[in-house]
Design a protein around this motif. Sequence first.
Motif, PDB file in Angstrom:
ATOM      1  N   SER A  32       0.905   4.040  -3.059  1.00  0.00           N
ATOM      2  CA  SER A  32       0.693   5.457  -2.793  1.00  0.00           C
ATOM      3  C   SER A  32       1.837   6.325  -3.295  1.00  0.00           C
ATOM      4  O   SER A  32       1.616   7.469  -3.707  1.00  0.00           O
ATOM      5  N   SER A  33       3.047   5.784  -3.269  1.00  0.00           N
ATOM      6  CA  SER A  33       4.226   6.602  -3.578  1.00  0.00           C
ATOM      7  C   SER A  33       4.681   6.515  -5.027  1.00  0.00           C
ATOM      8  O   SER A  33       5.427   7.380  -5.492  1.00  0.00           O
ATOM      9  N   LYS A  69      -6.647   4.983  -0.407  1.00  0.00           N
ATOM     10  CA  LYS A  69      -7.026   4.985   1.007  1.00  0.00           C
ATOM     11  C   LYS A  69      -7.474   3.578   1.390  1.00  0.00           C
ATOM     12  O   LYS A  69      -8.316   2.988   0.711  1.00  0.00           O
ATOM     13  N   TYR A  74       0.916   5.765   3.731  1.00  0.00           N
ATOM     14  CA  TYR A  74      -0.325   5.716   2.949  1.00  0.00           C
ATOM     15  C   TYR A  74      -1.480   6.152   3.839  1.00  0.00           C
ATOM     16  O   TYR A  74      -1.377   6.171   5.069  1.00  0.00           O
ATOM     17  N   ASP A  75      -2.583   6.512   3.191  1.00  0.00           N
ATOM     18  CA  ASP A  75      -3.767   6.985   3.909  1.00  0.00           C
ATOM     19  C   ASP A  75      -4.623   5.794   4.314  1.00  0.00           C
ATOM     20  O   ASP A  75      -4.744   4.813   3.549  1.00  0.00           O
ATOM     21  N   PHE A 132       0.842  -1.199   0.000  1.00  0.00           N
ATOM     22  CA  PHE A 132       0.000   0.000   0.000  1.00  0.00           C
ATOM     23  C   PHE A 132       0.881   1.254   0.000  1.00  0.00           C
ATOM     24  O   PHE A 132       0.546   2.258  -0.649  1.00  0.00           O
ATOM     25  N   GLN A 133       1.990   1.202   0.713  1.00  0.00           N
ATOM     26  CA  GLN A 133       2.940   2.314   0.683  1.00  0.00           C
ATOM     27  C   GLN A 133       3.474   2.514  -0.733  1.00  0.00           C
ATOM     28  O   GLN A 133       3.568   3.645  -1.212  1.00  0.00           O
TER      29      GLN A 133
END
Length: 396
Positions: free
Chosen positions: A23-24, A31, A62-63, A19-20
């Motif tokens: 997001s990046s 989310k 991440y959110d 997930f990180q």
Amino acid sequence: MQKLAIIASHPIQYYAPWFQYLSSTTTLAVKVFYLWDSGITQKVDVGFGKAFQWDIPLLTGYDYEFVANISPDAGTHHFWGLQNPSLISQINNYQPDAVLLMSYNYASIYHFLLCWNYHQIPLLFRGDSHRLLSSIGIKAWVRRQIITKIYQRFAACLYVGKANYEYFRYYGVAAKRLFFSPHAIDNDRFFAQAEIAKEQANSWKQEIGIPKDHAIILFAGKFEAKKRPLDLLQAFLQAKLHRVSLLFVGAGILENDLKSQAAGYANIYFAPFQNQSLMARTYAIADVVVLPSYGNYETWGLAINEAMCLSRPVIVSNHVGCAQDLVHPGKNGLIFPAGDVLALTHILQEAFSNLERLHNWGQESRNIILEYSYRQSTQGVTQALDSIMNGQTKFT
């Protein structure tokens, strides 16, 4: 920027780094909605039979938000363990362009699937189930009808490997709605730890009491029936290998049985559950890693990914979901028929008949695992979203 909501049962050591990465490295606004807080708070794991929490960060980069779980027996060990009445409203408040589900076989997610307007905001599913041990009969027929209906609600499905692809096809998912998003771990973390892990493993080997000149067969995980650690114990005893020790690392309901059956025999050792920060060392101590699971429960076997990052040869049963993808017989490991102790005995003898070859298999493991990374997993997600948003993927 597309907004992607991800519904996950709880923070998991394999998924949070992904997930990180999502997001990046992508243009997606991601989310994650968690339905339970295991992993970041100390909870009893039914398989390990003990309470713990992971010792690496699972909520950074991440959110996310948690969805209140009202189940009186919260957990992923049974259908009613996830009951989250506010899930739909929290997802709606985020106003996503698409929703990715990481599982569905829980009360809360069934309710979500029944009530969600999937024609307006499409759903994706990433699963890892397989049918390597197929079932027949009226119950199997009814199950097929139900699961086929469930998958009709998803605009696209992400498959993690060959056995999982065949599973989706069996349940009626059209090939054009399937996108490859392989199971992966945080390869870079394990690669970075490899050298120091080897040094730590040498010290640990001495602490455990394993002779310095012994090679090591490793089983690392839950001591439970579906993983068949007792099969490995019996195969090791029958193989009568010279200067080879067997190391069980973990905990679980079969621990007393394992220790009882191992009592009186030489070269069998036990070590307790190792948290994530020690897993590189755990694999580094091994000369070969074995996962002898039986049934459809070992949907992939991410321990094999971890072992391969540490350049370890691997032996798995043919019921392990990753077998067709990660284990190339005679190149980086071997595969044996699940539940066949005699076959596993011969496999162990074959593996240790040539230690130089065994080492070379480990080097090939590292080469293979390079293609099973978060980069490839992410490509599957973005390809599926592109197909949906461009109208190329239609419901059947």
